[in-house]
Design a protein around this motif. Structure first.
Motif, short mmCIF file in Angstrom:
data_model
loop_
_atom_site.label_atom_id
_atom_site.label_comp_id
_atom_site.label_asym_id
_atom_site.label_seq_id
_atom_site.Cartn_x
_atom_site.Cartn_y
_atom_site.Cartn_z
N TYR A 1 -41.18 -43.83 -0.59
CA TYR A 1 -41.03 -45.19 -0.14
C TYR A 1 -40.66 -46.07 -0.95
O TYR A 1 -39.92 -47.07 -0.88
N THR B 1 -50.79 -43.47 0.57
CA THR B 1 -50.85 -42.53 -0.58
C THR B 1 -50.78 -41.99 -1.53
O THR B 1 -51.28 -41.66 -2.79
N SER C 1 -43.81 -36.01 3.48
CA SER C 1 -44.54 -36.38 2.88
C SER C 1 -45.77 -36.27 2.92
O SER C 1 -47.28 -36.16 2.53
N LEU C 2 -46.52 -37.50 3.71
CA LEU C 2 -47.38 -38.26 4.01
C LEU C 2 -48.33 -37.49 4.94
O LEU C 2 -50.25 -37.12 4.32
N GLY D 1 -47.50 -47.41 3.52
CA GLY D 1 -47.33 -46.04 3.22
C GLY D 1 -47.59 -45.22 1.82
O GLY D 1 -48.22 -44.28 0.91
N ALA E 1 -43.99 -38.87 -1.13
CA ALA E 1 -44.45 -39.84 -0.80
C ALA E 1 -44.06 -40.79 -1.77
O ALA E 1 -43.42 -41.96 -1.10
N LEU F 1 -40.55 -39.45 4.18
CA LEU F 1 -42.08 -40.84 3.51
C LEU F 1 -43.11 -40.17 4.88
O LEU F 1 -43.64 -39.43 4.10
#
Length: 477
Positions: A401, A300, A360-361, A296, A397, A357
């Motif tokens: 992460y 990002t 947010s992605l 991830g 993110a 996470l």
């Protein structure tokens, strides 16, 4: 309860009082903890600034030092190679020999290198300074992050510390773009390097009195074959992708170094599976949180750096905005990221790191998709709003992460875990533009190229959100 071991004829003893539970770490930071956090975050911010502060100054720098176009590319690559290639190695060395010691050494190297680059009288000296800056950054980033995660206990304190660190990391890249233009126009390109030298001196003045030493209590032998293969592989991979941005993927040295990088990283996996004291614990890499968290993070960082690159082209080449006006757009983006950072820890505490996470992605991908509504003659407002909202999700993110990867990792392996986190950051910042950004300038029409890149970028991030959600599973990461 403690039971006496004497025969049953003796009088039973009263239950021994249970040992009191260790008090939970307070949510509020003490004044000293705040100073430590300031020092560590300032160092991270300084390195993030170095990634972008020189970009606007490159044309002026090239004329002053007599550098060719290919030489200007090396002004960026000379920093990216060591800063990304040596991260894992220095993260592990810090675990074994002392994180504070290496952190201070990295600051000294970075500051001295910045001074050398400031005073450079020819291209060779300048590139040497940039390479040493990258080497110093490769020490500062993993040691600073591991000092942060070992200083602040898992829970609200670490969430808050990583939230602030992530905010400044994102803000540093954006501020560097704006500040680089202002400094170059007013004081000249050398002031961009001089600023970094002053910043490192300030951090180095405060750090020794605040930081305490931290290391792995057991000192296994350093895994030299693993260090050689992973460092060589990362150097080759970063060189290949950086050079591809200028020469294309069909160039001989790009192909050769890409193959070498893949071969060395493959050899690294084989070496680590047989090493008695591996540089990277393969069982750690098999943890869902480590593998999917870093995946991830890679997405990002790489995809957001691409967005910033193509939006800069769009604003200046399509809309014909000035450097100052373009800087204002990214300035708004930076402010919104900072706002998001102040609430990140609370959001993670309420919804859990996995949900944040994934969400947010997903948000980053959807708001990048909204950039497809920009026009060829107008669209600065749409670009400002969409990229700011995408950046807020991007920051979520980044923080989540980092927490996903480092949560549950014992202190003696925090240098390795944070080395993986920061290696992901550096590689992500390096590969995004070569892989996608060059499409914007090879489509014939720049506006069409920008929209093509944004569409692909958005699709990749949304797909990554789905994969991370599945990979981490239902359990809270």
């Amino acid at each position: 309860m403690a039971i006496d071991s004497a025969p049953s004829t003796t009088t039973p003893q009263a239950p021994a009082p249970e040992a009191p539970a260790a008090p939970a770490a307070p949510e509020r930071l003490s004044p000293r903890a705040k100073l430590i956090l300031f020092v560590l975050c300032a160092a991270q911010f300084m390195v993030a600034l170095d990634f972008s502060v020189l970009n606007v100054a490159l044309p002026v720098l090239g004329k002053d030092l007599g550098m060719t176009q290919s030489g200007l590319q090396w002004a960026v690559t000379a920093f990216a190679l060591p800063s990304g290639g040596f991260l894992l190695l220095f993260g592990r060395i810090a675990d074994l020999f002392g994180r504070r010691k290496l952190f201070l050494t990295g600051l000294a190297v970075f500051g001295s290198a910045s001074l050398l680059a400031t005073l450079a009288w020819n291209p060779e000296v300048f590139l040497a300074g940039r390479a040493l800056q990258g080497l110093g950054a490769a020490v500062i980033v993993p040691t600073g992050m591991s000092l942060l995660t070992t200083t602040f206990p898992e829970g609200p304190q670490r969430d808050r510390a990583l939230g602030i660190s992530g905010t400044l990391l994102s803000l540093g890249f954006t501020v560097g773009m704006v500040l680089g233009g202002v400094l170059t126009d007013t004081l000249g390109w050398r002031s961009t390097m001089g600023l970094l030298g002053v910043a490192s001196a300030v951090v180095l003045a405060f750090a020794p009195g605040l930081l305490t030493e931290s290391r792995n209590p057991v000192r296994p032998r350093l895994d030299v074959p693993g260090a050689v293969t992973v460092t060589g592989g990362l150097l080759a991979l970063i060189y290949s992708l950086s050079t591809a941005a200028q020469n294309g993927f069909g160039h001989t040295d790009v192909i050769a170094t890409l193959i070498a990088g893949i071969a060395l990283l493959t050899a690294f996996v084989v070496v680590e599976s047989r090493a008695e004291a591996p540089l990277v614990s393969l069982p750690m890499l098999k943890r869902r949180t480590v593998a999917w968290g870093n995946f991830g993070g890679l997405i990002t960082f790489s995809m957001m750096s691409t967005v910033v690159f193509v939006l800069t082209l769009y604003l200046q080449e399509v809309l014909k905005l000035s450097s100052f006006e373009t800087g204002l757009v990214f300035g708004v983006q930076g402010v919104m990221s900072a706002v998001a950072g102040t609430y990140a820890a609370k959001v993670i505490g309420r919804f859990g790191v996995r949900r944040v996470l994934v969400g947010s992605l997903l948000g980053q991908g959807l708001f990048v998709g909204a950039l497809l509504f920009i026009g060829s003659s107008a669209g600065a407002l749409v670009a400002t709003v969409a990229v700011s909202l995408a950046s807020m999700c991007h920051l979520g993110a980044i923080i989540s992460y980092g927490l996903t990867v480092t949560s549950g990792v014992p202190d003696e392996e925090q240098g390795l875990a944070t080395g993986l986190v920061t290696t992901t950051q550096q590689i992500g910042l390096t590969i995004g533009i070569p892989l996608l950004g060059v499409l914007a300038t090879t489509q014939g029409d720049l506006f069409t190229g920008v929209r093509t890149v944004l569409a692909i970028d958005a699709a990749i991030v949304v797909a990554a959100a789905v994969l991370v959600a599945v990979g981490l599973g239902r359990r809270k990461a």
